[in-house]
Motif scaffolding. Sequence first.
Motif, PDB file in Angstrom:
ATOM      1  N   ASP A   1      -7.542   7.391   5.667  1.00  0.00           N
ATOM      2  CA  ASP A   1      -6.197   7.285   5.042  1.00  0.00           C
ATOM      3  C   ASP A   1      -6.335   7.163   3.500  1.00  0.00           C
ATOM      4  OD1 ASP A   1      -5.072   7.169   7.498  1.00  0.00           O
ATOM      5  OD2 ASP A   1      -5.076   4.966   7.521  1.00  0.00           O
ATOM      6  N   LEU A   2      -5.682   7.782   2.760  1.00  0.00           N
ATOM      7  CA  LEU A   2      -5.832   7.663   1.245  1.00  0.00           C
ATOM      8  C   LEU A   2      -4.515   7.069   0.724  1.00  0.00           C
ATOM      9  CD1 LEU A   2      -7.144  11.424   0.457  1.00  0.00           C
ATOM     10  CD2 LEU A   2      -8.326   9.076   0.412  1.00  0.00           C
ATOM     11  N   GLY A   3      -4.734   6.383  -0.414  1.00  0.00           N
ATOM     12  CA  GLY A   3      -3.968   5.837  -1.193  1.00  0.00           C
ATOM     13  C   GLY A   3      -4.336   5.495  -2.478  1.00  0.00           C
ATOM     14  N   ASP A   4      -3.781   5.735  -3.636  1.00  0.00           N
ATOM     15  CA  ASP A   4      -3.913   5.190  -5.116  1.00  0.00           C
ATOM     16  C   ASP A   4      -5.386   6.031  -5.218  1.00  0.00           C
ATOM     17  OD1 ASP A   4      -1.770   3.855  -5.268  1.00  0.00           O
ATOM     18  OD2 ASP A   4      -2.864   2.190  -4.747  1.00  0.00           O
TER      19      ASP A   4
ATOM     20  N   GLU B   1      -5.166  16.489   9.873  1.00  0.00           N
ATOM     21  CA  GLU B   1      -5.219  16.026   8.476  1.00  0.00           C
ATOM     22  C   GLU B   1      -6.552  16.438   8.264  1.00  0.00           C
ATOM     23  OE1 GLU B   1      -3.751  14.751   5.981  1.00  0.00           O
ATOM     24  OE2 GLU B   1      -1.845  13.928   6.936  1.00  0.00           O
ATOM     25  N   LEU B   2      -7.163  16.908   6.760  1.00  0.00           N
ATOM     26  CA  LEU B   2      -8.556  17.154   6.598  1.00  0.00           C
ATOM     27  C   LEU B   2      -9.353  15.874   6.884  1.00  0.00           C
ATOM     28  CD1 LEU B   2     -10.321  19.016   5.124  1.00  0.00           C
ATOM     29  CD2 LEU B   2      -9.736  18.022   2.958  1.00  0.00           C
TER      30      LEU B   2
ATOM     31  N   LEU C   1       0.900  -1.162   0.151  1.00  0.00           N
ATOM     32  CA  LEU C   1       0.140  -0.053   0.084  1.00  0.00           C
ATOM     33  C   LEU C   1       0.767   1.125   0.057  1.00  0.00           C
ATOM     34  CD1 LEU C   1      -2.769  -1.068   2.582  1.00  0.00           C
ATOM     35  CD2 LEU C   1      -2.785  -0.873   0.015  1.00  0.00           C
ATOM     36  N   PRO C   2       0.421   2.304  -0.805  1.00  0.00           N
ATOM     37  CA  PRO C   2       1.123   3.488  -0.439  1.00  0.00           C
ATOM     38  C   PRO C   2       1.589   3.945   0.808  1.00  0.00           C
ATOM     39  CG  PRO C   2      -0.633   3.570  -2.024  1.00  0.00           C
ATOM     40  CD  PRO C   2      -0.893   2.467  -1.214  1.00  0.00           C
ATOM     41  N   ARG C   3       2.769   4.402   1.108  1.00  0.00           N
ATOM     42  CA  ARG C   3       3.271   4.803   2.147  1.00  0.00           C
ATOM     43  C   ARG C   3       2.917   6.040   2.655  1.00  0.00           C
ATOM     44  NH1 ARG C   3       9.436   5.429   3.975  1.00  0.00           N
ATOM     45  NH2 ARG C   3       8.863   5.722   6.292  1.00  0.00           N
ATOM     46  N   PHE C   4       2.734   7.011   2.015  1.00  0.00           N
ATOM     47  CA  PHE C   4       2.333   8.365   1.885  1.00  0.00           C
ATOM     48  C   PHE C   4       0.963   8.957   1.525  1.00  0.00           C
ATOM     49  CE2 PHE C   4       6.524   9.152   3.466  1.00  0.00           C
ATOM     50  CZ  PHE C   4       7.334   8.591   2.645  1.00  0.00           C
ATOM     51  N   ASP C   5       0.615   9.776   2.374  1.00  0.00           N
ATOM     52  CA  ASP C   5      -0.898  10.207   2.118  1.00  0.00           C
ATOM     53  C   ASP C   5      -1.085  10.809   0.607  1.00  0.00           C
ATOM     54  OD1 ASP C   5      -3.563   9.930   3.012  1.00  0.00           O
ATOM     55  OD2 ASP C   5      -3.513  11.723   4.335  1.00  0.00           O
ATOM     56  N   ALA C   6      -2.362  11.381   0.316  1.00  0.00           N
ATOM     57  CA  ALA C   6      -2.400  12.138  -1.047  1.00  0.00           C
ATOM     58  C   ALA C   6      -2.189  13.422  -0.631  1.00  0.00           C
ATOM     59  CB  ALA C   6      -3.834  11.836  -1.338  1.00  0.00           C
TER      60      ALA C   6
END
Length: 170
Positions: free
Chosen positions: A139-142, A121-122, A35-40
């Motif tokens: 949490d956002l990813g992709d 965070e928003l 999973l992506p490690r960093f947020d959008a």
Amino acid sequence: VFGYSHSEIAETLERPEPTIRQIAHRARAHVQARLPRFDAAPDRRRQITAQFLEACPGGDLNAMMELLAPAVTAWSDGGGKVTAARRPLHGIDHVARWLLGFLAKPELAALTMEPAIINGELGILATLDGYTVGALSFDLGDGRIHNLRFQVNPDKLSGLTPDNGLAPPE
């Protein structure tokens, strides 16, 4: 750690060996999931928050499912003071239907939700009759929502109000 057996780690941490095995299993699964490690980026987070807020009041299941990742998980914390799901909800269909079903309750007809800064965070702040009743962070990813955290414990919401300047800049 990689040079030690599960039983040696369990002994060192004073935890049962099956617990250590489960922790290792989950860690391997997280690494494999990649999973992506960093947020959008902030603008993408604002866009997804707006889309989420549009999907909620109308109960738009398709729009909600487009926003959620297939393996989404939702947690809620009522702190034993208000009703909340006792276990995490997993999966896009389960989470989307639970969320929209919850929001469709007649007693929540006057619920308002608006963007707000939650834990830096928003996120989304929910109010009912002028009282803060919930905070949602995610949490956002992709470009999709992977984890939803609903805070409905009134003790943890006391510092959040719709008019305390928490809303993010446009």
